[in-house]
Write an enzyme that holds these catalytic residues in place. Structure first.
Site, PDB file in Angstrom:
ATOM      1  N   ARG A   7      74.660  40.583  76.704  1.00 47.03           N
ATOM      2  CA  ARG A   7      73.395  41.325  76.744  1.00 47.03           C
ATOM      3  C   ARG A   7      73.476  42.432  77.798  1.00 47.03           C
ATOM      4  O   ARG A   7      72.464  42.818  78.377  1.00 47.03           O
ATOM      5  CB  ARG A   7      72.229  40.367  77.010  1.00 47.03           C
ATOM      6  N   THR A  14      69.796  40.436  63.631  1.00 47.27           N
ATOM      7  CA  THR A  14      69.019  39.458  64.398  1.00 47.27           C
ATOM      8  C   THR A  14      68.647  38.301  63.490  1.00 47.27           C
ATOM      9  O   THR A  14      68.251  38.519  62.340  1.00 47.27           O
ATOM     10  CB  THR A  14      67.725  40.037  65.016  1.00 47.27           C
ATOM     11  N   ILE A  15      68.777  37.092  64.012  1.00 45.41           N
ATOM     12  CA  ILE A  15      68.335  35.960  63.178  1.00 45.41           C
ATOM     13  C   ILE A  15      66.813  35.966  63.076  1.00 45.41           C
ATOM     14  O   ILE A  15      66.252  35.374  62.175  1.00 45.41           O
ATOM     15  CB  ILE A  15      68.825  34.588  63.701  1.00 45.41           C
ATOM     16  N   ASP A  16      66.128  36.653  64.010  1.00 48.38           N
ATOM     17  CA  ASP A  16      64.657  36.642  64.022  1.00 48.38           C
ATOM     18  C   ASP A  16      64.049  37.453  62.873  1.00 48.38           C
ATOM     19  O   ASP A  16      62.865  37.305  62.572  1.00 48.38           O
ATOM     20  CB  ASP A  16      64.127  37.218  65.340  1.00 48.38           C
ATOM     21  N   HIS A  66      70.031  26.981  69.891  1.00 47.20           N
ATOM     22  CA  HIS A  66      71.162  27.807  69.449  1.00 47.20           C
ATOM     23  C   HIS A  66      71.913  27.240  68.254  1.00 47.20           C
ATOM     24  O   HIS A  66      72.770  27.929  67.688  1.00 47.20           O
ATOM     25  CB  HIS A  66      72.110  28.057  70.618  1.00 47.20           C
ATOM     26  N   GLN A  68      70.743  27.100  65.542  1.00 48.05           N
ATOM     27  CA  GLN A  68      70.328  28.021  64.463  1.00 48.05           C
ATOM     28  C   GLN A  68      71.183  29.276  64.405  1.00 48.05           C
ATOM     29  O   GLN A  68      71.140  30.018  63.429  1.00 48.05           O
ATOM     30  CB  GLN A  68      68.859  28.457  64.665  1.00 48.05           C
ATOM     31  N   ARG A  69      71.909  29.560  65.472  1.00 45.81           N
ATOM     32  CA  ARG A  69      72.730  30.773  65.498  1.00 45.81           C
ATOM     33  C   ARG A  69      74.209  30.472  65.284  1.00 45.81           C
ATOM     34  O   ARG A  69      75.021  31.396  65.245  1.00 45.81           O
ATOM     35  CB  ARG A  69      72.562  31.481  66.845  1.00 45.81           C
ATOM     36  N   ARG A 104      54.857   9.121  63.002  1.00 42.65           N
ATOM     37  CA  ARG A 104      54.784  10.018  64.163  1.00 42.65           C
ATOM     38  C   ARG A 104      54.440  11.446  63.763  1.00 42.65           C
ATOM     39  O   ARG A 104      54.673  11.856  62.627  1.00 42.65           O
ATOM     40  CB  ARG A 104      56.148  10.071  64.866  1.00 42.65           C
ATOM     41  N   GLY A 119      72.356  38.629  71.188  1.00 43.74           N
ATOM     42  CA  GLY A 119      72.676  37.266  70.757  1.00 43.74           C
ATOM     43  C   GLY A 119      73.574  37.277  69.535  1.00 43.74           C
ATOM     44  O   GLY A 119      73.476  38.169  68.698  1.00 43.74           O
ATOM     45  N   ASP A 178      67.368  44.998  68.556  1.00 48.15           N
ATOM     46  CA  ASP A 178      66.626  46.155  69.080  1.00 48.15           C
ATOM     47  C   ASP A 178      67.179  46.680  70.402  1.00 48.15           C
ATOM     48  O   ASP A 178      67.159  47.886  70.640  1.00 48.15           O
ATOM     49  CB  ASP A 178      65.121  45.851  69.183  1.00 48.15           C
ATOM     50  N   MET A 198      63.689  29.289  66.624  1.00 47.01           N
ATOM     51  CA  MET A 198      63.763  30.573  67.324  1.00 47.01           C
ATOM     52  C   MET A 198      62.765  31.568  66.719  1.00 47.01           C
ATOM     53  O   MET A 198      62.230  31.346  65.634  1.00 47.01           O
ATOM     54  CB  MET A 198      65.187  31.112  67.323  1.00 47.01           C
ATOM     55  N   GLY A 199      62.584  32.670  67.409  1.00 49.85           N
ATOM     56  CA  GLY A 199      61.621  33.692  66.992  1.00 49.85           C
ATOM     57  C   GLY A 199      60.862  34.135  68.224  1.00 49.85           C
ATOM     58  O   GLY A 199      59.874  33.525  68.600  1.00 49.85           O
ATOM     59  N   ARG A 200      61.417  35.156  68.865  1.00 50.47           N
ATOM     60  CA  ARG A 200      60.861  35.589  70.153  1.00 50.47           C
ATOM     61  C   ARG A 200      59.500  36.272  69.985  1.00 50.47           C
ATOM     62  O   ARG A 200      58.538  35.912  70.634  1.00 50.47           O
ATOM     63  CB  ARG A 200      61.851  36.569  70.774  1.00 50.47           C
ATOM     64  N   ASP A 217      63.131  40.492  62.825  1.00 54.19           N
ATOM     65  CA  ASP A 217      61.971  41.287  63.260  1.00 54.19           C
ATOM     66  C   ASP A 217      62.305  42.769  63.463  1.00 54.19           C
ATOM     67  O   ASP A 217      61.551  43.487  64.103  1.00 54.19           O
ATOM     68  CB  ASP A 217      61.363  40.702  64.546  1.00 54.19           C
TER      69      ASP A 217
HETATM   70  O1  F6P Z   1      67.175  37.549  69.495  1.00 54.91           O
HETATM   71  C1  F6P Z   1      67.674  36.438  68.876  1.00 54.91           C
HETATM   72  C2  F6P Z   1      67.432  35.206  69.721  1.00 54.91           C
HETATM   73  O2  F6P Z   1      68.118  34.140  69.106  1.00 54.91           O
HETATM   74  C3  F6P Z   1      65.940  34.855  69.917  1.00 54.91           C
HETATM   75  O3  F6P Z   1      65.418  34.157  68.827  1.00 54.91           O
HETATM   76  C4  F6P Z   1      65.999  34.047  71.189  1.00 54.91           C
HETATM   77  O4  F6P Z   1      64.786  34.116  71.897  1.00 54.91           O
HETATM   78  C5  F6P Z   1      67.084  34.699  71.962  1.00 54.91           C
HETATM   79  O5  F6P Z   1      67.935  35.340  71.038  1.00 54.91           O
HETATM   80  C6  F6P Z   1      67.867  33.744  72.835  1.00 54.91           C
HETATM   81  O6  F6P Z   1      68.768  34.463  73.589  1.00 54.91           O
HETATM   82  P1  F6P Z   1      69.935  33.842  74.458  1.00 54.91           P
HETATM   83  O7  F6P Z   1      70.986  33.339  73.513  1.00 54.91           O
HETATM   84  O8  F6P Z   1      70.427  34.976  75.283  1.00 54.91           O
HETATM   85  O9  F6P Z   1      69.339  32.717  75.244  1.00 54.91           O
END
Ligand code: F6P
Length: 343
Positions: free
Chosen positions: A72, A125-127, A273, A275-276, A162, A11, A103, A169-171, A129
């Protein structure tokens, strides 16, 4: 003097271009030349890409995305993966690889390194991790974007009395949720490391409302899961070339469950997305630049089989295998601090 092949895999992430600029700028000063493979490992397999010069990397520091494109693609899903990668490198005269990725990309880099390919990897990675580095670039930008969104959702939640569920995000790890949730004053934060009980979530919201607050903000990582048997969820079932399930949508189920169980009007927002995308924060530009320059220095030193990393305030190199040895889970102490403010 090396001929360095650079690629961005997995990503995308704010700061990738700052890394590319850093590697090229320092690498050219050290006498190296560059080939930029396009679309990750797909470009290596097909020898597709172009020369990367200082001229070409001018002005890209604040740009989001990656000028090389990404994918990917998993070369080890192909037959004769190693031979094909070696042939791809040889065709464009590349003798060192600098892959920038998470990873999956680093897993490929590590296998290639074991097979004798000269590799210096850059973690991304934005995650946040990835093990072996305290932080990855892109994470801070994602947290800032999510925090800005939570701030905005706060005011509309308050106006309408509400509950708003915000999915970030955060897999596998809750770093973004915990940081953005703490920064945005969330009332409940749900992360993959701690399976949640929907009854407890609803109790917290009820308690908060019984104390006079009329709205609540729930921040949830896309990878958060309910404790077994407490709530049914429906995944997409789709997987990518590295076997990861496509996530996203837990907020939809939480919206329904919270509204049904508490009777409070509930809405959800999936940040996805956004966030990216876009420009990296100053912190991420600096971290990415330091990673890039150190990667070029590592090539000059012949420090192969490594990954650049942030340890404390220092940029160092560590064996690339270290990044793959564990998944970097959210620090429990950090989560306990966030919990102090739960409803
Ligand atoms: O690994 C980074 C990430 O942004 C995860 O937080 C998310 O689950 C994944 O990539 C989404 O991937 P894609 O852009 O291929 O849908």
């Amino acid at each position: 003097m090396a001929r360095i092949g650079m690629l961005t895999g997995g990503g995308d992430c704010p700061g990738l271009n700052a890394v590319i600029r850093g590697v090229v700028r320092k690498g050219v000063q050290d006498g190296h030349s560059f080939f930029g493979f396009t679309y990750g490992w797909a470009g290596v397999l097909k020898s597709e890409g172009h020369e990367l010069t200082v001229e070409e990397t001018k002005g890209i520091l604040p740009r989001g995305g990656t000028i090389l494109g990404t994918s990917r693609t998993n070369p080890y899903k192909e037959e004769n993966a190693l031979d094909r990668v070696l042939a791809g490198m040889e065709k464009v005269g590349v003798d060192v690889l600098v892959p920038i990725g998470g990873d999956d990309t680093l897993g490929v880099a590590s296998k290639l390194s074991e097979a004798g390919v000269n590799v210096v990897a850059v973690p991304k990675t934005i995650d946040n991790d990835l093990y072996g580095t305290d932080y990855t670039f892109g994470f801070q930008t994602a947290v800032q974007i999510a925090t800005d969104a939570i701030d905005r959702l706060h005011t509309t939640a308050e106006s309408h009395n509400r509950v708003i569920v915000v999915e970030v995000m955060g897999r596998h790890a809750g770093w973004i949720a915990a940081h953005a949730g703490m920064a945005g004053g969330a009332d409940v934060i749900l992360v993959p490391e701690r399976p949640f009980d929907i009854d407890e979530v609803c109790d917290r919201i009820r308690r908060r409302h019984s104390l006079g607050r009329s709205f609540s903000i729930v921040v949830v990582s896309e990878g958060a899961v309910p404790k077994e048997g407490t709530m049914s969820t429906h995944g997409s079932g789709q997987t990518d070339a590295f076997g990861h399930v496509r996530l996203g949508g837990i907020a939809v189920e939480l919206e329904r469950e919270i509204e049904e169980r508490t009777g409070y009007e509930t809405r959800m927002t999936i940040l996805g997305h956004v966030q990216r995308g876009g420009t990296p924060t100053a912190y991420d530009r600096v971290l990415a630049t330091r990673f890039g320059v150190e990667a070029a220095r590592a090539v000059t030193r012949g420090d192969f089989g490594t990954m650049v990393a942030l340890r404390g305030t220092e940029i160092v190199t560590v064996p690339v295998t270290e990044a793959l040895s564990h998944s970097k889970e959210l620090d429990p102490a950090f989560f306990e601090t966030a919990e102090v403010f739960f409803g």
